[in-house]
Enzyme design. Structure first.
Site, PDB file in Angstrom:
ATOM      1  CG  ASP A   1      -4.534   5.513   1.041  1.00 56.64           C
ATOM      2  OD1 ASP A   1      -5.207   4.685   1.277  1.00 56.64           O
ATOM      3  OD2 ASP A   1      -4.253   6.644   1.709  1.00 56.64           O
TER       4      ASP A   1
ATOM      5  CG  HIS B   1      -9.030  -1.163   4.787  1.00 57.42           C
ATOM      6  ND1 HIS B   1      -9.008  -1.280   3.125  1.00 57.42           N
ATOM      7  CD2 HIS B   1      -8.601  -0.063   5.177  1.00 57.42           C
ATOM      8  CE1 HIS B   1      -8.216  -0.106   2.957  1.00 57.42           C
ATOM      9  NE2 HIS B   1      -8.282   0.619   3.948  1.00 57.42           N
ATOM     10  CG  ASP B   2     -11.308   2.430   3.538  1.00 54.56           C
ATOM     11  OD1 ASP B   2     -10.914   2.187   4.820  1.00 54.56           O
ATOM     12  OD2 ASP B   2     -10.601   2.395   2.595  1.00 54.56           O
TER      13      ASP B   2
ATOM     14  CD  GLU C   1      -8.717   4.688  -1.490  1.00 52.51           C
ATOM     15  OE1 GLU C   1      -9.646   4.349  -0.341  1.00 52.51           O
ATOM     16  OE2 GLU C   1      -7.798   5.432  -0.936  1.00 52.51           O
TER      17      GLU C   1
ATOM     18  CG  ASP D   1      -2.064   0.547   1.133  1.00 51.13           C
ATOM     19  OD1 ASP D   1      -2.274   1.547   0.453  1.00 51.13           O
ATOM     20  OD2 ASP D   1      -3.176  -0.243   1.529  1.00 51.13           O
TER      21      ASP D   1
HETATM   22  C1  GLC Z   1      -8.096   5.386   2.111  1.00 51.59           C
HETATM   23  C2  GLC Z   1      -7.790   4.114   3.147  1.00 51.59           C
HETATM   24  C3  GLC Z   1      -8.321   4.358   4.221  1.00 51.59           C
HETATM   25  C4  GLC Z   1      -7.570   5.448   4.898  1.00 51.59           C
HETATM   26  C5  GLC Z   1      -7.646   6.635   4.138  1.00 51.59           C
HETATM   27  C6  GLC Z   1      -6.675   7.600   4.646  1.00 51.59           C
HETATM   28  O1  GLC Z   1      -9.229   5.612   1.951  1.00 51.59           O
HETATM   29  O2  GLC Z   1      -8.132   3.156   2.203  1.00 51.59           O
HETATM   30  O3  GLC Z   1      -8.431   3.130   5.056  1.00 51.59           O
HETATM   31  O4  GLC Z   1      -8.139   6.010   6.270  1.00 51.59           O
HETATM   32  O5  GLC Z   1      -7.360   6.457   2.826  1.00 51.59           O
HETATM   33  O6  GLC Z   1      -5.374   7.104   4.347  1.00 51.59           O
END
Ligand code: GLC
Ligand code: CA
Length: 559
Positions: free
Chosen positions: A205, A333-334, A260, A99
């Site tokens: 991310d 995980h979100d 992402e 990540d």
């Molecule tokens: C992304 C991650 C999330 C995190 C956020 C800030 O959305 O998937 O888990 O809290 O970024 O890094």
């Protein structure tokens, strides 16, 4: 940036390390645990692992606040152990993705410590430091009116410097200033470090937030969360940064990248993922299909709307067809667990299998999140004190003001991403076989029934269904490369689509309801003559060229 196409045929297993498997008995998942489970992961018929952050971190956002980009959190092991995991994964034919979290770092990262030490520190400009504004009666105001996604206003005041720093997420996650070439040099250095170690790629991310509009203008109308989005999401600068990373680093390795991108449409995604010389990411993670029971954020809840979900999937399928490649997922995980959201806890095996086929048989790379393959469901923690995640607490604070505490608690129970962060349920022994001691986070009490060991023993389990689905996908050019066409987009009970390739057709029929509905196939698709490849019931009768679908029934025909 893979110039080969292996990423199109792979399936990826996501590990959120803290809750995957505890190998050294301190209650926290770690790389010793991952080593133990590599054969299990391989047995799912996936081809790669994506690790949510493994780096040293004070855990303000459980690893997404990084204090050292080139090391491993002592809770998880060390670099030596990571090398072993990598080697053992590679031996089994599993690729490994890290990540990459470079929109922000931890405030405990040495860069940030240096940056706040003095205005003339060489690190000062690694972050967004700005003087405040003067408000009425000389009141000190933050540099603009943006709000963070996780913790109130987006600016934090530092009295030593008499300046504010920007944080789009938690206060302990200051945004890195990507417009500074020195910061980009650091990112390239991090990329090279992991690639040279043998890592096969990155999940990037919130990469679409890394460019901020020059001047950081105020944004209206003002929203309590993520205000300023239009000035920090998908700015043209992001593309330039990604192209630089590609040209100067990634193109020299046979690696994979997936970005992402909250609130990104398929059209915007195409800017980055269109194949050819302009491609700067292999795939983009879409959010739109995860908004079928909510609005913008998981917390603004609405009744599940099947048509909204179908429209989102189909839009990405159609728009990327022949141009780019989809990243397919229904859990990570979100987000809360999918059976609890889009399926039914009363029919966990039926709805779990249907949901699996529904997305895995589309065109793209499927991602499977730990525990999804056994149908883990929401834990629904009843008290705010039981939650650990900064975003859950922020949501609770905001929504209890708007709707009262009781309603806010209900929302968290349904929507909180911590529902997906409970320890993986390996067996029915104490602590779900996750750890020999009390785990760092609550275990879902349903572990005695829902666990890997029980499902290993049952050929009809969800776990074994995932295995056969993934093995079929891998060997089927039709599923890998066939065209996608949605049928009956206006239907409120079924998601039906066809895949076609070189004269072969696949018909995927997904029933989204606990009460029976009649399904009728198009006249040119004779179900009786088809071969039933996947289903979640044992018997299959017909009713004309269709059938009365039982709760959450799935049928996949090859025609
Ligand atoms: C992304 C991650 C999330 C995190 C956020 C800030 O959305 O998937 O888990 O809290 O970024 O890094
Ligand atoms: Ca441990």
């Amino acid at each position: 940036m893979a110039y080969t196409q292996w990423y199109k045929e792979m399936a990826v297993y996501q590990i959120w390390p803290r809750s995957f498997c505890d190998g050294n008995g301190d209650g926290i998942g770690d790389l010793w645990g991952v080593l133990e489970k590599l054969d299990y992961i391989k047995s799912l018929n996936v081809d790669a692992i994506w690790f949510s952050p493994l780096y040293p971190s004070p855990n303000a956002d459980y690893g997404y606040d990084i204090a050292d980009y080139k090391s491993i959190h002592p809770d998880f092991g060390d670099l030596e152990l990571f090398r072993r995991v990598l080697e053992e994964a590679h031996k089994r034919g599993l690729k490994v993705f890290m990540d990459l979290v470079v929109n922000h770092s931890s405030d405990e990262h040495p860069w940030f410590r240096e940056s706040r030490s003095a205005k003339d520190s060489p690190y000062h400009d690694y972050y967004y430091w700005r003087p405040g504004r003067k408000g009425p009666l000389g009141k000190r105001l933050p540099p603009n009116n943006w709000t963070s996604l996780f913790e109130g206003g987006a600016w934090e005041y530092d009295s030593n410097l008499d300046e504010y720093y920007l944080h789009l997420f938690a206060k302990k996650q200051p945004d890195l200033n990507m417009s500074n070439p020195k910061v980009r040099a650091e990112v390239k250095d991090i990329l090279r470090f992991w690639l040279d170690l043998g890592v096969d790629g990155f999940r990037e991310d919130v990469i679409t937030f890394t460019g901020k509009a020059p001047g950081l203008p105020n944004s209206y109308p003002k929203l309590p969360i993520a205000n300023g989005m239009k000035y920090f999401s998908n700015r043209p600068e992001v593309y330039d940064y990604l192209r630089e990373f590609r040209d100067e680093v990634l193109s020299g390795y046979d690696c994979f990248t997936v970005g992402e991108s909250p609130l990104t449409t398929a059209d915007i995604a195409l800017r980055y993922v269109t194949e050819g010389e302009n491609k700067v990411l292999d795939e983009m993670i879409s959010f739109s299909h995860m908004e079928a029971d909510c609005f913008m954020t998981d917390m603004i809840r609405r009744p599940f709307d099947l048509k909204k979900m179908k429209r989102a999937f189909s839009e990405w399928q159609y728009k990327l067809a022949g141009r780019g490649w989809n990243a397919l997922y229904i859990e990570n995980h979100d987000h809360a667990r999918i059976i609890s959201r889009y399926g039914s806890e009363e029919y966990p095996a039926e709805s779990g299998k249907m949901l699996a086929a529904m997305y895995i048989l589309q065109r793209g790379t499927p991602f499977i999140y730990q525990g999804q393959e056994i149908g883990m469901t929401n834990i629904r923690l009843p008290e705010i004190g039981m939650y650990k995640d900064v975003a859950s607490h922020n949501n609770y604070r905001i929504f209890s003001k708007l709707l009262g505490k009781k309603k806010a608690m209900e929302l968290l129970q349904y929507s909180s991403r911590e529902n997906a962060r409970t320890p993986v349920q390996w067996d029915s022994s104490a602590n779900a076989g996750f750890s020999s001691t009390r785990p760092w986070f609550s275990v879902n009490p349903n572990y005695t029934a829902v666990n890997v060991a029980a499902q290993e023993a049952d050929p009809g389990s969800l776990l074994n269904f995932y295995r056969s689905l993934l093995s079929y996908r891998k060997s089927s050019p039709l599923v890998l490369y066939g065209e996608y066409r949605e049928l009956y987009p206006e239907d409120n009970s079924f998601y039906t689509y066809e895949r076609s390739y070189q004269g072969k057709r696949l018909l995927v029929i997904c029933h989204f309801s606990s009460v029976p509905h009649g399904f009728m196939a198009p006249a040119d698709m004779e179900l009786i003559k088809g071969r039933l490849l996947f289903s979640n019931y044992k018997t299959h009768s017909f009713n004309g060229n269709g059938f009365i679908a039982r709760p959450w029934e799935l049928r996949v025909y090859e025609l």
